[in-house]
Design a protein around this motif. Sequence first.
Motif, PDB file in Angstrom:
ATOM      1  N   ARG A   1      15.602   1.557  -8.837  1.00 37.10           N
ATOM      2  CA  ARG A   1      14.355   2.191  -9.302  1.00 37.10           C
ATOM      3  C   ARG A   1      14.393   3.713  -9.114  1.00 37.10           C
ATOM      4  O   ARG A   1      13.998   4.453  -9.998  1.00 37.10           O
ATOM      5  CB  ARG A   1      13.194   1.587  -8.508  1.00 37.10           C
ATOM      6  CG  ARG A   1      11.849   2.122  -8.846  1.00 37.10           C
ATOM      7  CD  ARG A   1      11.098   1.230  -9.798  1.00 37.10           C
ATOM      8  NE  ARG A   1       9.808   1.807 -10.123  1.00 37.10           N
ATOM      9  CZ  ARG A   1       9.371   2.031 -11.347  1.00 37.10           C
ATOM     10  NH1 ARG A   1      10.097   1.707 -12.383  1.00 37.10           N
ATOM     11  NH2 ARG A   1       8.185   2.558 -11.558  1.00 37.10           N
ATOM     12  N   ASN A   2      14.865   4.153  -7.951  1.00 38.17           N
ATOM     13  CA  ASN A   2      14.751   5.586  -7.629  1.00 38.17           C
ATOM     14  C   ASN A   2      16.074   6.330  -7.556  1.00 38.17           C
ATOM     15  O   ASN A   2      16.073   7.565  -7.533  1.00 38.17           O
ATOM     16  CB  ASN A   2      14.024   5.759  -6.283  1.00 38.17           C
ATOM     17  CG  ASN A   2      12.692   5.037  -6.272  1.00 38.17           C
ATOM     18  OD1 ASN A   2      11.971   5.059  -7.263  1.00 38.17           O
ATOM     19  ND2 ASN A   2      12.383   4.366  -5.185  1.00 38.17           N
TER      20      ASN A   2
ATOM     21  N   GLU B   1      18.528  11.138  -4.724  1.00 36.76           N
ATOM     22  CA  GLU B   1      18.350  12.537  -5.126  1.00 36.76           C
ATOM     23  C   GLU B   1      19.027  13.448  -4.113  1.00 36.76           C
ATOM     24  O   GLU B   1      18.825  13.289  -2.908  1.00 36.76           O
ATOM     25  CB  GLU B   1      16.855  12.866  -5.212  1.00 36.76           C
ATOM     26  CG  GLU B   1      16.159  12.118  -6.341  1.00 36.76           C
ATOM     27  CD  GLU B   1      14.687  12.474  -6.456  1.00 36.76           C
ATOM     28  OE1 GLU B   1      14.174  13.220  -5.608  1.00 36.76           O
ATOM     29  OE2 GLU B   1      14.049  11.996  -7.416  1.00 36.76           O
ATOM     30  N   LEU B   2      19.834  14.365  -4.612  1.00 35.95           N
ATOM     31  CA  LEU B   2      20.486  15.343  -3.740  1.00 35.95           C
ATOM     32  C   LEU B   2      20.029  16.734  -4.170  1.00 35.95           C
ATOM     33  O   LEU B   2      20.690  17.398  -4.986  1.00 35.95           O
ATOM     34  CB  LEU B   2      22.017  15.220  -3.843  1.00 35.95           C
ATOM     35  CG  LEU B   2      22.614  13.842  -3.498  1.00 35.95           C
ATOM     36  CD1 LEU B   2      24.089  13.788  -3.858  1.00 35.95           C
ATOM     37  CD2 LEU B   2      22.422  13.538  -2.020  1.00 35.95           C
ATOM     38  N   PRO B   3      18.871  17.180  -3.664  1.00 35.31           N
ATOM     39  CA  PRO B   3      18.295  18.456  -4.119  1.00 35.31           C
ATOM     40  C   PRO B   3      19.221  19.649  -3.875  1.00 35.31           C
ATOM     41  O   PRO B   3      19.241  20.592  -4.677  1.00 35.31           O
ATOM     42  CB  PRO B   3      17.018  18.584  -3.277  1.00 35.31           C
ATOM     43  CG  PRO B   3      16.739  17.228  -2.748  1.00 35.31           C
ATOM     44  CD  PRO B   3      18.052  16.541  -2.631  1.00 35.31           C
TER      45      PRO B   3
ATOM     46  N   ASN C   1      21.389  19.770  -6.702  1.00 33.11           N
ATOM     47  CA  ASN C   1      20.680  19.487  -7.964  1.00 33.11           C
ATOM     48  C   ASN C   1      21.289  18.286  -8.681  1.00 33.11           C
ATOM     49  O   ASN C   1      21.512  18.297  -9.889  1.00 33.11           O
ATOM     50  CB  ASN C   1      20.709  20.722  -8.874  1.00 33.11           C
ATOM     51  CG  ASN C   1      19.769  20.552 -10.071  1.00 33.11           C
ATOM     52  OD1 ASN C   1      18.777  19.837  -9.988  1.00 33.11           O
ATOM     53  ND2 ASN C   1      20.113  21.187 -11.179  1.00 33.11           N
ATOM     54  N   LEU C   2      21.548  17.243  -7.890  1.00 37.92           N
ATOM     55  CA  LEU C   2      22.227  16.073  -8.445  1.00 37.92           C
ATOM     56  C   LEU C   2      21.382  14.815  -8.244  1.00 37.92           C
ATOM     57  O   LEU C   2      20.764  14.627  -7.191  1.00 37.92           O
ATOM     58  CB  LEU C   2      23.589  15.897  -7.738  1.00 37.92           C
ATOM     59  CG  LEU C   2      24.519  14.846  -8.336  1.00 37.92           C
ATOM     60  CD1 LEU C   2      24.981  15.241  -9.736  1.00 37.92           C
ATOM     61  CD2 LEU C   2      25.724  14.644  -7.422  1.00 37.92           C
ATOM     62  N   TYR C   3      21.348  13.997  -9.287  1.00 37.30           N
ATOM     63  CA  TYR C   3      20.680  12.694  -9.192  1.00 37.30           C
ATOM     64  C   TYR C   3      21.728  11.617  -9.436  1.00 37.30           C
ATOM     65  O   TYR C   3      22.428  11.648 -10.455  1.00 37.30           O
ATOM     66  CB  TYR C   3      19.560  12.598 -10.233  1.00 37.30           C
ATOM     67  CG  TYR C   3      18.991  11.201 -10.365  1.00 37.30           C
ATOM     68  CD1 TYR C   3      18.105  10.703  -9.406  1.00 37.30           C
ATOM     69  CD2 TYR C   3      19.358  10.368 -11.425  1.00 37.30           C
ATOM     70  CE1 TYR C   3      17.590   9.423  -9.521  1.00 37.30           C
ATOM     71  CE2 TYR C   3      18.843   9.086 -11.542  1.00 37.30           C
ATOM     72  CZ  TYR C   3      17.966   8.623 -10.586  1.00 37.30           C
ATOM     73  OH  TYR C   3      17.462   7.348 -10.694  1.00 37.30           O
ATOM     74  N   ILE C   4      21.839  10.701  -8.476  1.00 33.32           N
ATOM     75  CA  ILE C   4      22.775   9.578  -8.649  1.00 33.32           C
ATOM     76  C   ILE C   4      21.954   8.346  -9.003  1.00 33.32           C
ATOM     77  O   ILE C   4      21.189   7.836  -8.182  1.00 33.32           O
ATOM     78  CB  ILE C   4      23.604   9.312  -7.368  1.00 33.32           C
ATOM     79  CG1 ILE C   4      24.306  10.603  -6.923  1.00 33.32           C
ATOM     80  CG2 ILE C   4      24.626   8.207  -7.604  1.00 33.32           C
ATOM     81  CD1 ILE C   4      24.985  10.482  -5.571  1.00 33.32           C
ATOM     82  N   GLY C   5      22.094   7.903 -10.227  1.00 34.16           N
ATOM     83  CA  GLY C   5      21.377   6.709 -10.669  1.00 34.16           C
ATOM     84  C   GLY C   5      22.257   5.475 -10.493  1.00 34.16           C
ATOM     85  O   GLY C   5      23.488   5.584 -10.475  1.00 34.16           O
ATOM     86  N   PHE C   6      21.620   4.332 -10.346  1.00 34.88           N
ATOM     87  CA  PHE C   6      22.366   3.082 -10.173  1.00 34.88           C
ATOM     88  C   PHE C   6      22.100   2.142 -11.342  1.00 34.88           C
ATOM     89  O   PHE C   6      20.954   1.954 -11.748  1.00 34.88           O
ATOM     90  CB  PHE C   6      21.981   2.393  -8.856  1.00 34.88           C
ATOM     91  CG  PHE C   6      22.654   2.999  -7.661  1.00 34.88           C
ATOM     92  CD1 PHE C   6      22.249   4.241  -7.176  1.00 34.88           C
ATOM     93  CD2 PHE C   6      23.708   2.358  -7.038  1.00 34.88           C
ATOM     94  CE1 PHE C   6      22.874   4.817  -6.088  1.00 34.88           C
ATOM     95  CE2 PHE C   6      24.339   2.916  -5.946  1.00 34.88           C
ATOM     96  CZ  PHE C   6      23.923   4.157  -5.470  1.00 34.88           C
TER      97      PHE C   6
END
Lengths: 326, 204
Positions: A87-88, A91-93, A96-101
């Motif tokens: 769902r979430n 987040e690695l602010p 500036n990286l978002y790791i989606g699953f």
Amino acid sequence: MQISLQTYRPALLKFQSLIALLILCLTIGLLSDKFFTVANGWNVLRQISVNVCISVGMTLVVLTAGIDLSVGSVLALSGAIAAGLLRNGIELPASNLYIGFTVFGAIVAGLLTGSVLGWFNGWAITRFKLPPFVATLAMLTIARGLTMLWTEGFPITGLGDSFTFLGTGWLLGIPLPVWISGGIVLVVVLLMDQTRFGRYVYAIGGSESAARLSGVNINRIKMLVYTMAGGLAAVGGLLVTSRLDSAQPNAGTSYELDSIAAVVIGGTSLSGGRGSILGTVQGAVIIGVLNNGLVLLNVSPFWQQVVKGIVILLAVIIDKSSSRND
Amino acid sequence: MNKNGLKYGVLVLLLAVVAYNSVYFRKLDEKKASAATTKFDAAAYADAFWKTKLLPDSGKAIELNMLIQELKTDKDKAFEAHSHALSIGNLRYFLVRGTGKITAIGDHDVTVLLANGPEVTIATEYVFGNAARDASGQIRLTDFDNTMDLNNVSSEINKIIRNRVVAPFKASAKTGQEVSFIGAIELNREHLHTDAIEVIPIHI
């Protein structure tokens, strides 16, 4: 020709769980016209799938004369980790990286979580010689606390159709959870009957010192067994989460008791070395049918607990008396 | 390559395949921007539902006296015909209307004696629950991605009721005054009690 009960005693003892199940089904069927319906049959099978997964792992643990009280909490944390990542993401602010699953990734993460927690149980038990009761009791609260921290006490919902298919989908006219739990049973039965690992598990439960003297790596087998129990609890967690389309922070509460009940009713000795996976499956079906029957018969939830307790007590008494007479 | 090297090579390859199919990467600010545009606005949804569905539908509300009679005659039929609910269980919701005289004004509710009927209370303090959301049967579970959004809609509708219906009613209500109301009520199918009905007002 004189036929006494003694003549049939061995057969009665061998099939005691099946006979009990048959009597239970007939009794509930007589009292409720909804019991012997196809929809209710699938409903029962779908419901027991989760307990079958957990109980198979619990059987391995009990066969080594251990116990795993943490399976309910491990189930909750595994489901919550999978749901949270799906769902979430992460987040690695700072970068500036978002790791989606993906759904596959969330499932893998859930399974890894359960296996790692199980491995930790095994490590604590073998490394520090802690009684399994104590080590897994500690894990019960640790995993529950971690679940609360991860979910912040709220359900994680809205997991999408692909994920919920796992717990609600059908394949070739049979609910997917039934396929999954059936597959697990098949693999573990083969593992126990056809491999050295299975023989070692029975040997450790029968006599740990004798197994050690025979050259069995006790610690390794035990760690493997607890890791498998954790992994199978995680499978249960994924099924529950996907079925509800929601990871509940209090999911799996007291599931350990249902799985221990299934193991005991299925004829596995709590002192280890004696029992079978198929016996546990029968035990899980008995617990599932009993739960379903009590609901169909409108029995108060408080009485349901009492009845389940009595059934477990009877199962242990019968098991004890039959093993004394063997 | 020796046997161990081959084993580890296969393992690494397998892990790479699993990892590749498990995760994907995006820039965090892009992800947040797209999430902001797709975020569910419960207040806006509730407002639109209130104006375009609930109020127009209130014309279909059943007379409370009539409902009580139907419940006494054939409970199951009455529940089947007039009640709605999103969740499984015995709690069902009805959209009702009634006219009566105010007999008491309390801190939490106003008591109304229905013409040719029993006394009911109109909630004026604790407007909670899903009665107003579910009573019309106009909201479907499948309209929402998750239950949190659905629950938020309920609390937004209740907020509308507190601000737009209850507040003016409380300010003008007087004992002995005649009132006509449309509202939502909750009844338990298994344990039915029609002697202490509380109405969540939708229109007074």
